[in-house]
Every structure is written in structure tokens, then in C-alpha cells.
Design a protein around this motif. Sequence first.
Motif, mmCIF file in Angstrom:
data_model
loop_
_atom_site.group_PDB
_atom_site.id
_atom_site.type_symbol
_atom_site.label_atom_id
_atom_site.label_comp_id
_atom_site.label_asym_id
_atom_site.label_seq_id
_atom_site.Cartn_x
_atom_site.Cartn_y
_atom_site.Cartn_z
ATOM 1 N N TYR A 1 30.214 53.199 36.164
ATOM 2 C CA TYR A 1 31.204 52.610 37.065
ATOM 3 C C TYR A 1 30.530 52.473 38.436
ATOM 4 C CZ TYR A 1 34.623 53.902 33.504
ATOM 5 O OH TYR A 1 35.323 54.021 32.328
ATOM 6 N N ILE A 2 30.437 51.241 38.922
ATOM 7 C CA ILE A 2 29.633 50.978 40.118
ATOM 8 C C ILE A 2 30.482 50.332 41.203
ATOM 9 C CG2 ILE A 2 27.522 49.907 40.981
ATOM 10 C CD1 ILE A 2 26.683 49.635 37.989
ATOM 11 N N PRO A 3 30.659 50.963 42.353
ATOM 12 C CA PRO A 3 31.452 50.372 43.440
ATOM 13 C C PRO A 3 30.842 49.055 43.904
ATOM 14 C CG PRO A 3 30.912 52.671 43.886
ATOM 15 C CD PRO A 3 30.087 52.277 42.719
ATOM 16 N N TYR A 4 31.699 48.150 44.322
ATOM 17 C CA TYR A 4 31.237 46.843 44.791
ATOM 18 C C TYR A 4 30.245 46.987 45.939
ATOM 19 C CZ TYR A 4 31.315 42.107 46.623
ATOM 20 O OH TYR A 4 30.941 40.864 47.065
ATOM 21 N N THR A 5 30.464 47.975 46.801
ATOM 22 C CA THR A 5 29.615 48.162 47.977
ATOM 23 C C THR A 5 28.180 48.508 47.619
ATOM 24 O OG1 THR A 5 30.365 50.459 48.085
ATOM 25 C CG2 THR A 5 31.497 48.851 49.489
ATOM 26 N N MET A 6 27.962 48.963 46.393
ATOM 27 C CA MET A 6 26.613 49.332 45.967
ATOM 28 C C MET A 6 25.833 48.144 45.416
ATOM 29 S SD MET A 6 25.544 52.367 43.318
ATOM 30 C CE MET A 6 23.829 52.881 43.142
ATOM 31 N N LEU A 7 26.537 47.064 45.145
ATOM 32 C CA LEU A 7 25.924 45.924 44.474
ATOM 33 C C LEU A 7 25.437 44.890 45.473
ATOM 34 C CD1 LEU A 7 28.604 45.524 41.688
ATOM 35 C CD2 LEU A 7 26.342 46.509 41.421
ATOM 36 N N SER A 8 24.275 44.317 45.212
ATOM 37 C CA SER A 8 23.798 43.206 46.021
ATOM 38 C C SER A 8 24.492 41.931 45.563
ATOM 39 C CB SER A 8 22.277 43.042 45.864
ATOM 40 O OG SER A 8 21.966 42.612 44.547
ATOM 41 N N HIS A 9 24.399 40.900 46.373
ATOM 42 C CA HIS A 9 25.057 39.634 46.038
ATOM 43 C C HIS A 9 24.517 39.064 44.732
ATOM 44 C CE1 HIS A 9 26.799 35.654 46.369
ATOM 45 N NE2 HIS A 9 25.592 35.134 46.243
ATOM 46 N N ASN A 10 23.203 39.109 44.550
ATOM 47 C CA ASN A 10 22.596 38.521 43.360
ATOM 48 C C ASN A 10 22.989 39.245 42.087
ATOM 49 O OD1 ASN A 10 21.244 36.574 44.829
ATOM 50 N ND2 ASN A 10 19.421 37.848 45.109
ATOM 51 N N CYS A 11 23.328 40.502 42.224
ATOM 52 C CA CYS A 11 23.659 41.300 41.048
ATOM 53 C C CYS A 11 25.156 41.294 40.756
ATOM 54 C CB CYS A 11 23.168 42.735 41.248
ATOM 55 S SG CYS A 11 23.134 43.723 39.751
ATOM 56 N N ALA A 12 25.947 40.810 41.697
ATOM 57 C CA ALA A 12 27.395 40.954 41.576
ATOM 58 C C ALA A 12 28.123 39.657 41.282
ATOM 59 C CB ALA A 12 27.951 41.559 42.868
ATOM 60 N N ASP A 13 27.385 38.577 41.036
ATOM 61 C CA ASP A 13 28.075 37.298 40.943
ATOM 62 C C ASP A 13 28.331 36.811 39.535
ATOM 63 O OD1 ASP A 13 25.465 36.845 40.347
ATOM 64 O OD2 ASP A 13 25.211 35.096 41.632
ATOM 65 N N GLU A 14 27.690 37.413 38.516
ATOM 66 C CA GLU A 14 27.912 36.930 37.159
ATOM 67 C C GLU A 14 27.563 37.988 36.130
ATOM 68 O OE1 GLU A 14 25.435 33.687 36.038
ATOM 69 O OE2 GLU A 14 23.589 34.666 36.647
ATOM 70 N N PRO B 1 30.224 42.143 36.427
ATOM 71 C CA PRO B 1 30.469 42.212 37.869
ATOM 72 C C PRO B 1 31.925 42.555 38.169
ATOM 73 C CG PRO B 1 30.456 39.941 37.172
ATOM 74 C CD PRO B 1 30.088 40.759 35.956
ATOM 75 N N PRO B 2 32.217 42.937 39.377
ATOM 76 C CA PRO B 2 33.614 43.168 39.768
ATOM 77 C C PRO B 2 34.438 41.896 39.626
ATOM 78 C CG PRO B 2 32.096 44.068 41.405
ATOM 79 C CD PRO B 2 31.277 43.243 40.472
ATOM 80 N N GLU B 3 35.732 42.075 39.415
ATOM 81 C CA GLU B 3 36.700 40.974 39.340
ATOM 82 C C GLU B 3 36.424 40.023 38.178
ATOM 83 O OE1 GLU B 3 39.116 41.536 41.170
ATOM 84 O OE2 GLU B 3 38.224 42.864 42.669
ATOM 85 N N CYS B 4 35.771 40.494 37.154
ATOM 86 C CA CYS B 4 35.487 39.665 35.977
ATOM 87 C C CYS B 4 36.446 40.066 34.852
ATOM 88 C CB CYS B 4 34.040 39.851 35.536
ATOM 89 S SG CYS B 4 33.617 38.979 34.012
ATOM 90 N N GLU B 5 37.418 39.235 34.598
ATOM 91 C CA GLU B 5 38.362 39.538 33.517
ATOM 92 C C GLU B 5 37.641 39.475 32.177
ATOM 93 O OE1 GLU B 5 41.945 37.078 31.621
ATOM 94 O OE2 GLU B 5 42.466 37.935 33.575
ATOM 95 N N HIS B 6 37.855 40.475 31.340
ATOM 96 C CA HIS B 6 37.176 40.506 30.055
ATOM 97 C C HIS B 6 38.033 41.188 29.002
ATOM 98 C CE1 HIS B 6 36.075 44.072 32.418
ATOM 99 N NE2 HIS B 6 36.014 44.730 31.264
ATOM 100 N N SER B 7 37.781 40.809 27.751
ATOM 101 C CA SER B 7 38.439 41.417 26.597
ATOM 102 C C SER B 7 37.369 42.074 25.739
ATOM 103 C CB SER B 7 39.172 40.359 25.772
ATOM 104 O OG SER B 7 40.115 39.666 26.558
ATOM 105 N N TYR B 8 37.718 43.179 25.087
ATOM 106 C CA TYR B 8 36.708 43.886 24.316
ATOM 107 C C TYR B 8 37.342 44.658 23.163
ATOM 108 C CZ TYR B 8 38.384 47.699 27.284
ATOM 109 O OH TYR B 8 39.195 48.598 27.932
ATOM 110 N N TYR B 9 36.527 44.871 22.127
ATOM 111 C CA TYR B 9 36.931 45.693 20.989
ATOM 112 C C TYR B 9 35.690 45.972 20.150
ATOM 113 C CZ TYR B 9 36.538 41.472 18.151
ATOM 114 O OH TYR B 9 36.048 40.347 17.525
ATOM 115 N N SER B 10 35.797 46.929 19.257
ATOM 116 C CA SER B 10 34.708 47.220 18.328
ATOM 117 C C SER B 10 35.305 47.589 16.977
ATOM 118 C CB SER B 10 33.839 48.369 18.841
ATOM 119 O OG SER B 10 32.808 48.654 17.912
ATOM 120 N N LYS B 11 34.686 47.071 15.922
ATOM 121 C CA LYS B 11 35.205 47.323 14.581
ATOM 122 C C LYS B 11 34.348 48.309 13.792
ATOM 123 C CE LYS B 11 37.770 43.025 13.952
ATOM 124 N NZ LYS B 11 39.056 43.715 13.848
#
Length: 238
Positions: free
Chosen positions: A75-88, A56-66
Motif C-alpha cells: 500500500y503506497i501513499p500518493y505522496t511517495m509516488l513520482s508523476h511517471n510512476c503514478a499515471d497508469e 496507480p491511485p484513483e484507478c478503478e479496478h475489478s479483481y478475483y481469483s479462481k
Amino acid sequence: MRQVNSTFAEKMHFIDIEHTHVHSFGHLVLPLQGTLNLKTRQRSLIVDYQHILFLPPECEHSYYSKERNEFLVFYIPYTMLSHNCADEVKYLELDARWRALRFLMLSECQNKKTNTIAMNQLLYYSFQLIQQNQEYPSIRYLQENYHTSIPLKTLAILEHYNISYYSQWFQKKMGVSVQVYLQKLRLQEAKRLLRETNYSILAIAQQVGYEHQASLTRIFKQSEGMTPSAYRNSSINK
């Protein structure tokens, strides 16, 4: 911070150097090859060919691949997301529906004349899949193993959550604590056994996960206002 005002997708390769960031838009990550290691403040995940990931938007995350890898990332704008899909964060198995959807999305992305409307329709369908029929592994585990001793750590691992966060997550999802939910499952089965069998109260208590009959009696009195024996008698007389 990068801004995204319209939907787009690209194939991405991730390197073995861990990177951390946060952004105002959502990500839908579909694996094509290899694995991606990803962490949020509450979860540690491995995104492989058997899973899809929604960030979801505003979700801090770290990533890598070995290892050698390739992912289709939306890439999905916040305005396109419903509340249920954007919270976690959503971490789902890549079943037949997702495989078919991934094929269509990949075909559309590779089309030089990509139809934005068609792509958005595919994304909206993906949001419906995310919101519908999501089965949580820890809840399924509780439902199948309520008669055993279940450490909280076991449940947290199933959801890839830190144990310190899992109880909060469960309360939010189910409206009750893990312990209360477990008691309800045990009580439900005990009531069925009292109605449908001639097992002793002790045998029923042990069958649903209580070592002593007194434990089941205490839960019954709290929930039903009567003892298990009284409940059985009242069921027979109906």
C-alpha cells in the motif's frame, strides 16, 4: 474510502467473487502463488508468477481469483509516488531483478522488526525499475514485423488494452499515431536498402511492407521531398 498515510505491506489471498473498488493510494502486487484476474476500464490482465503489477491511485479496478493464490501487496501513499510512476497501470515481466527485489521485500515484511526506511528504499528502487527500461510488447512487435500487415487489434491484445483505447495510449506514448509510426519504420528500412543494396524499387517496397512501388514512392515524396530513385542517386553522389 480507505486512507493510507504511510507504506505497509501484507500477504493477501483473493477469492473467486469479483470485487470492484477504487482507492487514493497505489498498489504494488508481487505474486507468490497462483493467479489474479484484474480488469480496469482499459485493460484485462492476468497477474501470475511471471509478472508484477502496479496500480496507480484513483484507478478503478475489478479483481478475483479462481485458484489457490497468495500475493505480496504494498500500500503506497500518493505522496511517495513520482508523476511517471503514478499515471497508469504497469504490467511487467518478473525478471531476475524483480525476483531478487521480491525476495528482499518478502524478507523485510516477515521480519518482526521491519525497518520502514529500508522498506521505502526497496520501494523507491522498484519505482526506478518500473520507470526504466520498460519495453512495450506492441511497439517491439511493430519494430519486428513492420513489413507485414498488422491489425490494430493484434497490437491492443499485446498490451492487454481495449482496442478502442489502444490508439489513444499509443499516441500518448509515442507522440504519433500507429500508422505514422509504422510508416517511419518502413521508410527507415527502405532508405537503408536504397543506400546499401542494388534491389529494385519494387523489391524494396515489397520487402518493407508495400505491395506496390507507387505506395513507397508516395511516402518518400511526402517525407523526403523526392522519389526513392532520386534518394538513391543522392546517396551515391555523397
